[in-house]
Scaffold this active site. Structure first.
Site, mmCIF file in Angstrom:
data_model
loop_
_atom_site.group_PDB
_atom_site.id
_atom_site.type_symbol
_atom_site.label_atom_id
_atom_site.label_comp_id
_atom_site.label_asym_id
_atom_site.label_seq_id
_atom_site.Cartn_x
_atom_site.Cartn_y
_atom_site.Cartn_z
ATOM 1 N N GLU A 1 -0.784 1.204 6.445
ATOM 2 C CA GLU A 1 -0.569 2.194 6.154
ATOM 3 C C GLU A 1 0.587 3.231 6.823
ATOM 4 O OE1 GLU A 1 -3.460 2.959 2.998
ATOM 5 O OE2 GLU A 1 -4.029 4.019 4.274
ATOM 6 N N GLU B 1 4.255 -4.873 -1.516
ATOM 7 C CA GLU B 1 3.148 -4.249 -0.843
ATOM 8 C C GLU B 1 3.581 -3.983 0.978
ATOM 9 O OE1 GLU B 1 0.398 -3.372 -2.198
ATOM 10 O OE2 GLU B 1 0.575 -3.655 -4.018
ATOM 11 N N ASN C 1 -14.351 -3.604 0.846
ATOM 12 C CA ASN C 1 -13.703 -4.704 0.985
ATOM 13 C C ASN C 1 -13.069 -5.657 2.531
ATOM 14 O OD1 ASN C 1 -12.144 -4.970 -1.658
ATOM 15 N ND2 ASN C 1 -11.074 -3.140 -1.473
#
Length: 352
Positions: free
Chosen positions: A217, A208, A252
């Site tokens: 990101e 990841e 989340n």
């Protein structure tokens, strides 16, 4: 629903050279000095060191920054004499539901001491790291938590071997601090199962984050579900992927924050500025979320379902069933390397 997005551009922590401030005069009777500060050592929030006749407490991650630098070290007062001897701290025991003002120091049920970084109604110090930091008693008390507490199956040397080029943000100490949030992680089952689970978690984390290089990101999307009653109070564009498993979406952040006792919905940036918080969010997902799969990654490893099911639970809607075999192979290869480092076997059912 898949929660993982394209990896983010690394938020490299670059801090200007520190200027040593003039030290204020201390009290006539100085406390004992804690362990001397070392420029090459990595300090995370709550760790202490002595320098120039004062004890200092790190407010957050720091390295090569001289105590006295503004906004990095908190002056704990003058010191002199020996390092602390155990048994002489008199701070009160922590009590759930009791209000603690900023600066309050308590002794938790694990025997360690914590200082309130923000006022709170008695949140658990081992979970609510936004509100509490570890504290080393200047007059004695418990010894610091061990480097490898609770028999964690990954040593710091093995962690470094797995991630030789990692970003300094992703500290082993941050991972260790996060383990108490989910005590079943890498402690369930046989020694082989425990090592396999740790390797599986770290292999997915490696994939990841490009080997623990990226914190956020690269191509930040807008992950704001306005149908949720709480909306996106931090701004619609600010729920992009962060941390070891690239936590994204407002729901989340809300769920992870509620579970960990952290204000992640209103302050998602905690995941990219506090190493222990970042690791806790990854362990939250690993131990409690099924994602696009049918079981949590933790259950996949401890029940023998296999590594492939951890992939399905993390990003299976995009990668499994032939969706992206190259990405699946990247995860499997990392897992095979990590179980070898930990001295065990990979087991069956590696693919999804």
């Amino acid at each position: 629903m898949s929660r993982v997005r394209v990896l983010a551009a690394t938020l490299m922590i670059t801090i200007a050279g520190a200027v040593v401030a003039m030290l204020p005069a201390g009290p006539a009777t100085a406390a004992d000095c804690v362990t001397p500060w070392q420029s090459s050592a990595v300090y995370t929030g709550g760790m202490t060191a002595s320098y120039n006749g004062h004890n200092w407490r790190a407010k957050w991650w720091t390295q090569n920054e001289t105590p006295g630098a503004a906004d990095v070290w908190a002056d704990q007062g003058t010191c002199g004499g020996s390092t602390p001897s155990p048994g002489t701290c008199t701070y009160p025991n922590w009590t759930a539901g009791t209000w603690y003002d900023t600066g309050a120091i308590v002794r938790y049920t694990n025997g360690n001491y914590y200082i309130a970084e923000h006022g709170n109604p008695g949140y658990d110090p081992t979970i609510s790291t936004w509100y509490w930091d570890p504290y080393a008693c200047s007059g004695g008390g418990t010894t610091p938590p061990p480097t490898n507490p609770g028999g964690f199956v990954v040593t710091e040397a093995q962690f470094t071997q797995m991630f030789p080029s990692r970003n300094g943000f992703y500290t082993y100490q941050g991972l260790v601090a996060a383990l108490s949030s989910y005590p079943a992680f890498a402690t369930t089952g046989t020694d082989t199962v425990r090592r396999q689970e740790a390797a599986a978690f770290l292999a997915n984390v490696s994939h990841e984050t490009g080997g623990l290089v990226y914190i956020t990101e690269i191509n930040r999307g807008t992950y704001c579900d306005l149908s949720q009653p709480y909306g996106c109070p931090a701004g619609a564009a600010n729920y992009y992927g962060r941390g070891p498993i690239q936590l994204s979406w407002n729901f989340n952040y809300k769920a992870a924050g509620d579970a960990l006792g952290l204000p992640l919905l209103t302050n998602p940036w905690l995941v990219e500025t506090d190493a222990a918080v970042a690791w806790r969010t990854a362990l939250w997902y690993w131990n409690t979320q099924t994602g696009p799969g049918t079981m949590t990654p933790h259950n996949a490893m401890v029940t023998g379902a296999g590594f492939g099911e951890t992939i399905r639970s993390i990003n299976g809607s995009l990668e499994c069933n032939g969706g992206n075999p190259g990405q699946v192979q990247s995860r499997v290869t990392a897992y095979q390397q990590f179980v070898q480092i930990l001295g065990t076997t990979a087991g069956a059912n590696l693919y999804c």
